[in-house]
Each structure stands twice: as structure tokens, then as C-alpha cells.
Write a protein that holds these residues in place. Structure first.
Motif, PDB file in Angstrom:
ATOM      1  N   SER A   1      23.091 -20.389 -12.929  1.00  0.00           N
ATOM      2  CA  SER A   1      22.440 -21.118 -11.846  1.00  0.00           C
ATOM      3  C   SER A   1      22.725 -20.474 -10.495  1.00  0.00           C
ATOM      4  N   ILE A   2      23.997 -20.113 -10.271  1.00  0.00           N
ATOM      5  CA  ILE A   2      24.359 -19.472  -9.003  1.00  0.00           C
ATOM      6  C   ILE A   2      23.689 -18.112  -8.873  1.00  0.00           C
ATOM      7  N   ALA A   3      23.723 -17.330  -9.959  1.00  0.00           N
ATOM      8  CA  ALA A   3      23.103 -16.000  -9.931  1.00  0.00           C
ATOM      9  C   ALA A   3      21.610 -16.092  -9.661  1.00  0.00           C
ATOM     10  N   GLU A   4      20.961 -17.105 -10.225  1.00  0.00           N
ATOM     11  CA  GLU A   4      19.530 -17.268  -9.990  1.00  0.00           C
ATOM     12  C   GLU A   4      19.246 -17.518  -8.518  1.00  0.00           C
ATOM     13  N   LYS A   5      20.055 -18.375  -7.901  1.00  0.00           N
ATOM     14  CA  LYS A   5      19.779 -18.786  -6.521  1.00  0.00           C
ATOM     15  C   LYS A   5      20.152 -17.721  -5.493  1.00  0.00           C
ATOM     16  N   ILE A   6      21.324 -17.086  -5.664  1.00  0.00           N
ATOM     17  CA  ILE A   6      21.788 -16.182  -4.605  1.00  0.00           C
ATOM     18  C   ILE A   6      21.491 -14.707  -4.889  1.00  0.00           C
ATOM     19  N   TYR A   7      21.051 -14.421  -6.113  1.00  0.00           N
ATOM     20  CA  TYR A   7      20.797 -13.019  -6.451  1.00  0.00           C
ATOM     21  C   TYR A   7      19.410 -12.808  -7.042  1.00  0.00           C
ATOM     22  N   ASP A   8      19.093 -13.476  -8.130  1.00  0.00           N
ATOM     23  CA  ASP A   8      17.862 -13.189  -8.860  1.00  0.00           C
ATOM     24  C   ASP A   8      16.614 -13.493  -8.036  1.00  0.00           C
ATOM     25  N   ILE A   9      16.493 -14.720  -7.543  1.00  0.00           N
ATOM     26  CA  ILE A   9      15.300 -15.088  -6.781  1.00  0.00           C
ATOM     27  C   ILE A   9      15.170 -14.265  -5.505  1.00  0.00           C
ATOM     28  N   PRO A  10      16.246 -14.092  -4.694  1.00  0.00           N
ATOM     29  CA  PRO A  10      16.089 -13.249  -3.492  1.00  0.00           C
ATOM     30  C   PRO A  10      15.680 -11.816  -3.804  1.00  0.00           C
ATOM     31  N   VAL A  11      16.269 -11.219  -4.849  1.00  0.00           N
ATOM     32  CA  VAL A  11      15.906  -9.841  -5.193  1.00  0.00           C
ATOM     33  C   VAL A  11      14.455  -9.761  -5.647  1.00  0.00           C
ATOM     34  N   ARG A  12      14.049 -10.684  -6.520  1.00  0.00           N
ATOM     35  CA  ARG A  12      12.660 -10.667  -6.983  1.00  0.00           C
ATOM     36  C   ARG A  12      11.689 -10.938  -5.842  1.00  0.00           C
ATOM     37  N   ARG A  13      12.066 -11.831  -4.944  1.00  0.00           N
ATOM     38  CA  ARG A  13      11.196 -12.114  -3.796  1.00  0.00           C
ATOM     39  C   ARG A  13      11.007 -10.871  -2.935  1.00  0.00           C
ATOM     40  N   ARG A  14      12.109 -10.137  -2.712  1.00  0.00           N
ATOM     41  CA  ARG A  14      12.010  -8.918  -1.912  1.00  0.00           C
ATOM     42  C   ARG A  14      11.150  -7.867  -2.619  1.00  0.00           C
ATOM     43  N   LEU A  15      11.363  -7.693  -3.923  1.00  0.00           N
ATOM     44  CA  LEU A  15      10.571  -6.724  -4.671  1.00  0.00           C
ATOM     45  C   LEU A  15       9.094  -7.097  -4.683  1.00  0.00           C
ATOM     46  N   LEU A  16       8.805  -8.374  -4.901  1.00  0.00           N
ATOM     47  CA  LEU A  16       7.413  -8.824  -4.916  1.00  0.00           C
ATOM     48  C   LEU A  16       6.768  -8.676  -3.546  1.00  0.00           C
ATOM     49  N   LYS A  17       7.510  -9.030  -2.505  1.00  0.00           N
ATOM     50  CA  LYS A  17       6.960  -8.940  -1.158  1.00  0.00           C
ATOM     51  C   LYS A  17       6.633  -7.503  -0.811  1.00  0.00           C
ATOM     52  N   GLY A  18       7.547  -6.574  -1.125  1.00  0.00           N
ATOM     53  CA  GLY A  18       7.296  -5.164  -0.840  1.00  0.00           C
ATOM     54  C   GLY A  18       6.105  -4.629  -1.603  1.00  0.00           C
ATOM     55  N   TRP A  19       5.982  -5.034  -2.886  1.00  0.00           N
ATOM     56  CA  TRP A  19       4.870  -4.543  -3.700  1.00  0.00           C
ATOM     57  C   TRP A  19       3.544  -5.119  -3.232  1.00  0.00           C
ATOM     58  N   ILE A  20       3.499  -6.424  -2.960  1.00  0.00           N
ATOM     59  CA  ILE A  20       2.255  -7.078  -2.563  1.00  0.00           C
ATOM     60  C   ILE A  20       1.771  -6.556  -1.220  1.00  0.00           C
ATOM     61  N   VAL A  21       2.711  -6.378  -0.266  1.00  0.00           N
ATOM     62  CA  VAL A  21       2.320  -5.863   1.048  1.00  0.00           C
ATOM     63  C   VAL A  21       1.854  -4.416   0.933  1.00  0.00           C
ATOM     64  N   ARG A  22       2.591  -3.601   0.156  1.00  0.00           N
ATOM     65  CA  ARG A  22       2.260  -2.181   0.028  1.00  0.00           C
ATOM     66  C   ARG A  22       0.900  -1.982  -0.633  1.00  0.00           C
ATOM     67  N   LYS A  23       0.588  -2.835  -1.634  1.00  0.00           N
ATOM     68  CA  LYS A  23      -0.671  -2.704  -2.365  1.00  0.00           C
ATOM     69  C   LYS A  23      -1.794  -3.540  -1.750  1.00  0.00           C
ATOM     70  N   ASN A  24      -1.460  -4.285  -0.678  1.00  0.00           N
ATOM     71  CA  ASN A  24      -2.455  -5.173  -0.066  1.00  0.00           C
ATOM     72  C   ASN A  24      -3.090  -6.075  -1.113  1.00  0.00           C
ATOM     73  N   HIS A  25      -2.238  -6.631  -1.980  1.00  0.00           N
ATOM     74  CA  HIS A  25      -2.707  -7.443  -3.104  1.00  0.00           C
ATOM     75  C   HIS A  25      -2.906  -8.880  -2.655  1.00  0.00           C
ATOM     76  N   PRO A  26      -3.971  -9.551  -3.118  1.00  0.00           N
ATOM     77  CA  PRO A  26      -4.236 -10.916  -2.674  1.00  0.00           C
ATOM     78  C   PRO A  26      -3.255 -11.950  -3.219  1.00  0.00           C
ATOM     79  N   MET A  27      -2.488 -11.643  -4.281  1.00  0.00           N
ATOM     80  CA  MET A  27      -1.535 -12.593  -4.839  1.00  0.00           C
ATOM     81  C   MET A  27      -0.408 -12.839  -3.845  1.00  0.00           C
ATOM     82  N   THR A  28       0.116 -14.051  -3.796  1.00  0.00           N
ATOM     83  CA  THR A  28       1.216 -14.388  -2.915  1.00  0.00           C
ATOM     84  C   THR A  28       2.536 -14.285  -3.665  1.00  0.00           C
ATOM     85  N   VAL A  29       3.619 -14.134  -2.883  1.00  0.00           N
ATOM     86  CA  VAL A  29       4.947 -14.034  -3.492  1.00  0.00           C
ATOM     87  C   VAL A  29       5.284 -15.298  -4.269  1.00  0.00           C
ATOM     88  N   ASP A  30       5.087 -16.446  -3.633  1.00  0.00           N
ATOM     89  CA  ASP A  30       5.450 -17.696  -4.279  1.00  0.00           C
ATOM     90  C   ASP A  30       4.631 -17.940  -5.544  1.00  0.00           C
TER      91      ASP A  30
END
Length: 371
Positions: free
Chosen positions: A337-366
Motif C-alpha cells: 500500500s505504501i509503495a503504491e502511494k509514494i512510489y508506484d503511482i507517482p512514477v507511473r504518473r510521471r512516465l505517462l505524463k511524459g509520454w502523452i505530452v511528447r506524443k501529443n496523445h489525446p488520452m489523459t494521465v488519470d
């Protein structure tokens, strides 16, 4: 029965997934849970595969059908979803092996690490249960439950690349063929628990082919609407636990194992997908579903630490042992639970945000974070 629901969250499935992950912990560390022994809980992997097929189809079937997402983008999303916690489990497993193994084996651990971080199987013969002298070509020696993730990614890739050919008829054929081959292997003495060691890895392919394809079919034949019932949802999870805690006579063991893998697990997923609990129970189920992946990939390093801390637990006595097991479960769930909140979700959010912005993809991070 209460109101009907059409939510895109399958919380009863989440409850089953969370319980299944904890049963895997009990299976891998039976000494901490005496007198309860869940000797057939390796079948949770087949249940996970069925659930994965169902959930992946639920999230991506329409997108792939409409061309809204390419196979490459689909696989990138799957890797982003799985990799952060996988990498954490691999690194913790590496540290645990270096702690347990003699220095003469450390070169094998460091040689396996690059392949492990790339999510690739390892061809090395090495010990993972030291001080036992047993050595084998374990596909993922640094954190051996990771073998199922490898086969799941293979299934994900096959699903995305060949999606337009995966008609219901083709899937039924694949299920029938792989099911017959699994039964044939069972008749000839090949255990259904195979797949995590290189020599029996083809059984892992048969298991994922059968279960993942079945999960996709279950989604296509799912109930149009779901019923809300706390009684049914909780009873389903309770019956599931009881099924694996009851002793099975040896004469029925083979029939039991194949019945669970080939029939009971798919039926459980189909029924669970049609029933939703009310709000309070739903929150509990969703929590255990959210931590289930972390529990699965982190429990072996944590359990190994418990073994090092308590040593031979025979000296603890029968009254203390269950408390150690409960402590292990609570520790793994809390860490996940702790790893999900302080590590997994933030890392995935950063990776998704970078990919979506870089590819100008219409999908949102959330929108993609939990898929």
C-alpha cells in the motif's frame, strides 16, 4: 438483491484478487501459517491470468477495435503499469539473495540482475533457497513469482498484435486446444504448477493461453448489468477462501487441480464480474485489489527477511507461529500500500505524463493510470 450497476470498476473481482495474492503468500511461506496449509494456491496464477484477460478486454477491447490505440501504445501502457513495482521487487529480491547466499554465488546474482531489470528470463543455474543446495534454471531467480508477469506480457502482446484475428471462434479454438494439451500433460504426470522453471516453461505458455483467452471470452459474454448484493459478494470471497483451505484427499487431488484451473476459476471470474457490493464493502474490496499486485511482487523478499529474522520457527511453538504469519501478511499488505502511494503511482504518473505530452496523445494521465 439491490440496485443494478454499470460501473466500469469490478470491485468483487478486486476482492478476489486481493485474497488470491495473500493465499500465494501463504503458499510460498507455509511454515509461518501452520496448521493451515494452502498447498494448491499456485492455482492463483491461473485465476490471475483469467482476471487479466477479462480486465484487459474491458479496458482495451473497444479502443483496439476502433483503432484508438495501436499495439505499440498498448504495450507501452502495459509496461508502465507493471514495471515500477516489478523493478522494486527485483531489487529487493537481489538484496535478499546477496544477504542469504555465500560470496561464491554473488557473481551469479549480479549476472542475473541486468536481465531481471529488462524483465527477461535468466538462463543461469543458481540457488535461490539457500541454505538448501538445490539449484535450477529458474526463469526469474531474483524474484521468482515474476515468471507469471513474463507470460502475461507475452499474452498482452499477442492480444494487441493479433487482435483483429481474435474472433470469438478463434478464441474458443485456442481455449479448447490449450485446455486439451494441459489435461494431456497432467495425465502424463506434468504438474500444473510448472512454468516458473525453464525446463517446464512451455506449461506456462499453455496456462496463459487457456486462462487469458478464457478471460477475454468471459468479458465478451459478460452480464449486461450487474446486481448489487453484499451477501453474494462476500459469500463468493468466503467460499473462495474455504475452497483452498479445506484438505483435499490425495485420490481427488488431480481432478481438483484441473477442475479449479479449467472450470472453477473462470466461473468465479464470471460470477464475480456480475455482482457488486454496496459502497462500504466496495471500498474494502477495491483496496485489496489495489494492493494485490504489490503483494504478489514484493512478498518473496519480505518473506525471506522474516525467515532470516525468525530463523527456524519450530522453536516458536504452535501458538506463536500463526502470529508470525499474520505479521508477514500485514507487513506485505502495508508495504504494498505504501509503495503504491509514494512510489508506484507517482512514477507511473510521471512516465505517462511524459509520454502523452511528447506524443501529443489525446488520452489523459488519470484516464490511463489504472488501466
Amino acid at each position: 438483491m439491490g440496485m443494478r450497476t454499470t460501473s466500469d470498476k469490478y470491485s468483487t473481482l478486486d476482492g478476489l484478487r486481493g485474497v488470491a495474492a495473500m493465499l500465494v503468500v501463504m503458499y510460498h511461506f507455509p511454515g509461518f501459517f501452520r496448521p493451515v496449509y494452502v498447498e494448491n494456491s499456485y492455482l492463483m496464477v491461473d485465476l490471475f491470468f483469467v482476471m487479466s484477460g477479462f480486465v484487459i478486454a474491458s479496458a482495451y477491447e473497444e479502443k483496439l477495435s476502433c483503432g484508438d490505440i495501436s499495439p505499440l501504445r498498448f504495450m507501452r501502457l502495459r509496461l508502465i503499469r507493471l514495471y515500477p513495482l516489478y523493478a522494486l521487487g527485483t531489487l529487493l529480491g537481489t538484496a535478499g539473495l546477496l544477504w542469504r547466499l555465500p560470496r561464491s554465488d554473488w557473481h551469479l546474482v549480479t549476472s542475473a540482475l541486468p536481465l531481471g531489470l529488462l524483465m527477461l528470463p535468466c538462463p543461469l543455474v543458481m540457488r535461490i533457497f539457500y541454505p538448501l543446495s538445490y539449484a535450477e534454471r529458474v526463469l526469474y531467480p531474483l524474484n521468482y513469482p515474476s515468471w507469471s508477469l513474463f507470460f502475461e506480457l507475452l499474452a498482452n502482446a499477442g492480444y494487441a498484435v493479433f487482435f483483429k484475428y481474435l474472433s470469438t471462434r478463434v478464441l474458443l479454438t485456442l481455449v479448447a486446444a490449450s485446455g486439451v494439451m494441459l489435461i494431456a500433460k497432467g495425465i502424463h504426470g506434468k504438474p500444473l504448477s510448472a512454468g516458473w522453471i525453464l525446463a517446464g516453461s512451455y506449461v506456462g505458455l499453455l496456462r496463459i493461453a487457456y486462462s487469458f483467452s478464457t478471460g477475454i471470452l468471459l468479458f465478451r459474454f459478460r452480464a449486461a448489468r450487474r446486481k448489487t448484493s453484499n451477501v453474494l459478494a462476500i459469500a463468493l470471497v468466503a467460499a473462495f477462501i474455504l475452497l483452498f483451505c479445506l484438505p483435499i484427499p490425495d485420490i481427488f487431488r488431480t481432478v481438483f487441480i484441473f477442475s479449479i484451473a479449467l472450470f472453477v476459476s473462470p466461473v468465479l471470474v464470471w460470477v464475480a464480474a456480475a455482482v457488486e457490493p454496496s459502497h462500504k464493502v466496495r471500498k474494502v474490496f477495491l483496496f485489496f485489489g489495489a494492493v494485490s499486485y504489490g503483494v504478489y511482487v514484493l512478498h518473496v523478499p519480505v518473506g525471506a527477511f522474516f525467515q532470516l529474522m525468525f530463523g527456524d520457527i519450530e522453536h516458536l511453538g504452535p501458538h506463536a507461529t500463526p502470529w508470525v504469519g499474520a505479521g508477514l501478511l500485514l507487513t506485505v499488505v502495508a508495504l504494498a500500500s505504501i509503495a503504491e502511494k509514494i512510489y508506484d503511482i507517482p512514477v507511473r504518473r510521471r512516465l505517462l505524463k511524459g509520454w502523452i505530452v511528447r506524443k501529443n496523445h489525446p488520452m489523459t494521465v488519470d484516464a490511463t493510470l489504472n488501466q
